[in-house]
Scaffold this active site. Structure first.
Site, mmCIF file in Angstrom:
data_model
loop_
_atom_site.group_PDB
_atom_site.id
_atom_site.type_symbol
_atom_site.label_atom_id
_atom_site.label_comp_id
_atom_site.label_asym_id
_atom_site.label_seq_id
_atom_site.Cartn_x
_atom_site.Cartn_y
_atom_site.Cartn_z
ATOM 1 N N GLY A 47 27.074 42.461 80.789
ATOM 2 C CA GLY A 47 25.662 42.200 80.496
ATOM 3 C C GLY A 47 24.766 42.373 81.716
ATOM 4 N N TYR A 48 23.970 41.347 81.997
ATOM 5 C CA TYR A 48 22.964 41.399 83.063
ATOM 6 C C TYR A 48 23.520 40.980 84.438
ATOM 7 C CZ TYR A 48 19.683 41.596 79.111
ATOM 8 O OH TYR A 48 19.016 41.957 77.967
ATOM 9 N N LYS B 215 32.583 33.663 89.990
ATOM 10 C CA LYS B 215 31.578 33.468 88.924
ATOM 11 C C LYS B 215 31.888 32.184 88.157
ATOM 12 C CE LYS B 215 29.429 35.463 84.823
ATOM 13 N NZ LYS B 215 29.402 36.488 83.780
ATOM 14 N N GLY C 85 33.154 40.776 76.824
ATOM 15 C CA GLY C 85 32.959 40.110 78.114
ATOM 16 C C GLY C 85 33.040 38.600 77.968
ATOM 17 N N LYS C 86 32.382 38.090 76.920
ATOM 18 C CA LYS C 86 32.414 36.635 76.693
ATOM 19 C C LYS C 86 33.810 36.163 76.327
ATOM 20 C CE LYS C 86 28.040 35.770 74.416
ATOM 21 N NZ LYS C 86 27.543 35.333 73.125
ATOM 22 N N HIS D 177 26.767 29.521 84.159
ATOM 23 C CA HIS D 177 26.271 28.761 83.006
ATOM 24 C C HIS D 177 27.400 28.477 82.023
ATOM 25 C CE1 HIS D 177 26.343 32.998 82.431
ATOM 26 N NE2 HIS D 177 25.916 32.975 81.178
ATOM 27 N N ARG D 178 28.254 29.502 81.793
ATOM 28 C CA ARG D 178 29.361 29.355 80.831
ATOM 29 C C ARG D 178 30.377 28.347 81.356
ATOM 30 N NH1 ARG D 178 29.593 34.119 80.248
ATOM 31 N NH2 ARG D 178 28.236 34.048 78.435
ATOM 32 N N ASN E 134 31.874 39.758 71.421
ATOM 33 C CA ASN E 134 31.476 40.297 72.721
ATOM 34 C C ASN E 134 32.685 40.209 73.669
ATOM 35 O OD1 ASN E 134 30.638 40.146 75.495
ATOM 36 N ND2 ASN E 134 28.535 39.823 74.838
ATOM 37 N N ASP F 281 26.611 30.937 72.633
ATOM 38 C CA ASP F 281 25.369 31.708 72.565
ATOM 39 C C ASP F 281 24.704 31.564 73.921
ATOM 40 O OD1 ASP F 281 23.882 33.348 70.520
ATOM 41 O OD2 ASP F 281 22.268 32.239 71.470
HETATM 42 P P1 IMP Z 1 24.663 36.536 72.256
HETATM 43 O O1 IMP Z 1 24.916 35.154 72.777
HETATM 44 O O2 IMP Z 1 25.852 37.110 71.547
HETATM 45 O O3 IMP Z 1 23.384 36.626 71.497
HETATM 46 O O4 IMP Z 1 24.513 37.512 73.507
HETATM 47 C C1 IMP Z 1 24.185 37.026 74.754
HETATM 48 C C2 IMP Z 1 23.805 38.145 75.694
HETATM 49 O O5 IMP Z 1 23.313 37.518 76.871
HETATM 50 C C3 IMP Z 1 24.979 38.977 76.141
HETATM 51 O O6 IMP Z 1 25.168 40.129 75.365
HETATM 52 C C4 IMP Z 1 24.581 39.330 77.557
HETATM 53 O O7 IMP Z 1 23.706 40.382 77.540
HETATM 54 C C5 IMP Z 1 23.777 38.141 78.023
HETATM 55 N N1 IMP Z 1 24.655 37.236 78.780
HETATM 56 C C6 IMP Z 1 25.161 36.055 78.379
HETATM 57 N N2 IMP Z 1 25.969 35.547 79.309
HETATM 58 C C7 IMP Z 1 25.992 36.450 80.312
HETATM 59 C C8 IMP Z 1 26.709 36.491 81.538
HETATM 60 O O8 IMP Z 1 27.514 35.624 81.915
HETATM 61 N N3 IMP Z 1 26.457 37.563 82.296
HETATM 62 C C9 IMP Z 1 25.603 38.559 81.943
HETATM 63 N N4 IMP Z 1 24.955 38.590 80.803
HETATM 64 C C10 IMP Z 1 25.154 37.526 79.973
#
Ligand code: IMP
Length: 205
Positions: A163-164, A185, A19-20, A190-191, A17, A76
């Site tokens: 994401g959201y 941010k 963004g992450k 949370h991260r 991902n 996650d």
């Molecule tokens: P996974 O952990 O790969 O299953 O995906 C987590 C999903 O949660 C992401 O694709 C985003 O949609 C959402 N998410 C997790 N962290 C954030 C954030 O910091 N901002 C917005 N959406 C997030």
């Protein structure tokens, strides 16, 4: 107990991902750790079969550490909406469908909130949760969790983050995560909260 990482060490960020990966790289930057992503190393994406954020973070970190021979950090995370009994939760990415379209995912949340008659801020509480796991190639791992609470706005606001973010207004704030500068941010997400716990335990800073 997992490894202690120091400046100059290499680490795999066990995520595809973008963004992450970007946010984790920004958080790691001050510590001189050389981070490569699972995508750059072409590592396979394991199926997320866990039923908790922690279980999924652990299986992703372990798989990446084993495949790369390097320590691996997996995230996650997801959005838990109070009026939807915690949904989409661990399925936050899946709500965006095959095309990973978060306009669609945010729209689905809004429709579900409407169906739950959750139209006023007091009925629109939510949190982001993040489980961060550091795993080593020998299979050892340690997990750190962070949360941030807020309310969901509609329509989405801002183009930053991922994401959201455009619908999440943190408690006491006036800007959504989608409107904030990255550093703002990172001051409360949370991260970033999970990362601080990881840093205190695993980074020789
Ligand atoms: P996974 O952990 O790969 O299953 O995906 C987590 C999903 O949660 C992401 O694709 C985003 O949609 C959402 N998410 C997790 N962290 C954030 C954030 O910091 N901002 C917005 N959406 C997030």
């Amino acid at each position: 107990m997992t490894a202690k990482l120091k400046s100059g060490d290499r680490l795999v960020v066990a995520s595809h991902n973008k963004g992450k990966v970007r946010e984790i790289n920004e958080l790691l930057a001050p510590y001189g750790i050389e981070a490569v992503s699972a995508g750059e190393l072409d590592l396979p994406e394991p199926e997320e079969t866990g039923i908790t954020f922690k279980a999924n973070a652990e299986l992703k970190a372990r798989a990446a550490a084993k495949a790369s021979g390097l320590p691996a950090l997996a995230d996650d995370s997801g959005l838990e909406v109070d009026a939807l009994d915690g949904q989409p939760g661990i399925y936050s990415a899946r709500w965006a469908g095959e095309t990973k379209d978060f306009e669609v995912a945010m729209g689905r949340v809004e429709v579900a909130l409407g169906e739950a008659d959750a139209r006023t801020p007091d009925r629109r509480g939510a949190n982001f949760t993040c489980a961060l796991t550091l795993a080593t190639p020998d299979g050892a791992c340690e997990t750190f969790e962070g949360k941030v609470f807020g309310t969901l706005v509609w329509p989405p606001r801002g183009k930053r983050g991922f994401g959201y973010d455009p619908i999440f207004l943190p408690q006491g704030g006036s800007e959504t995560f989608g409107e904030m500068e990255p550093d703002e941010k990172h001051g409360q997400s949370h991260r970033a909260r999970a990362f601080k716990l990881f840093r205190d335990t695993c980074l020789d800073a």
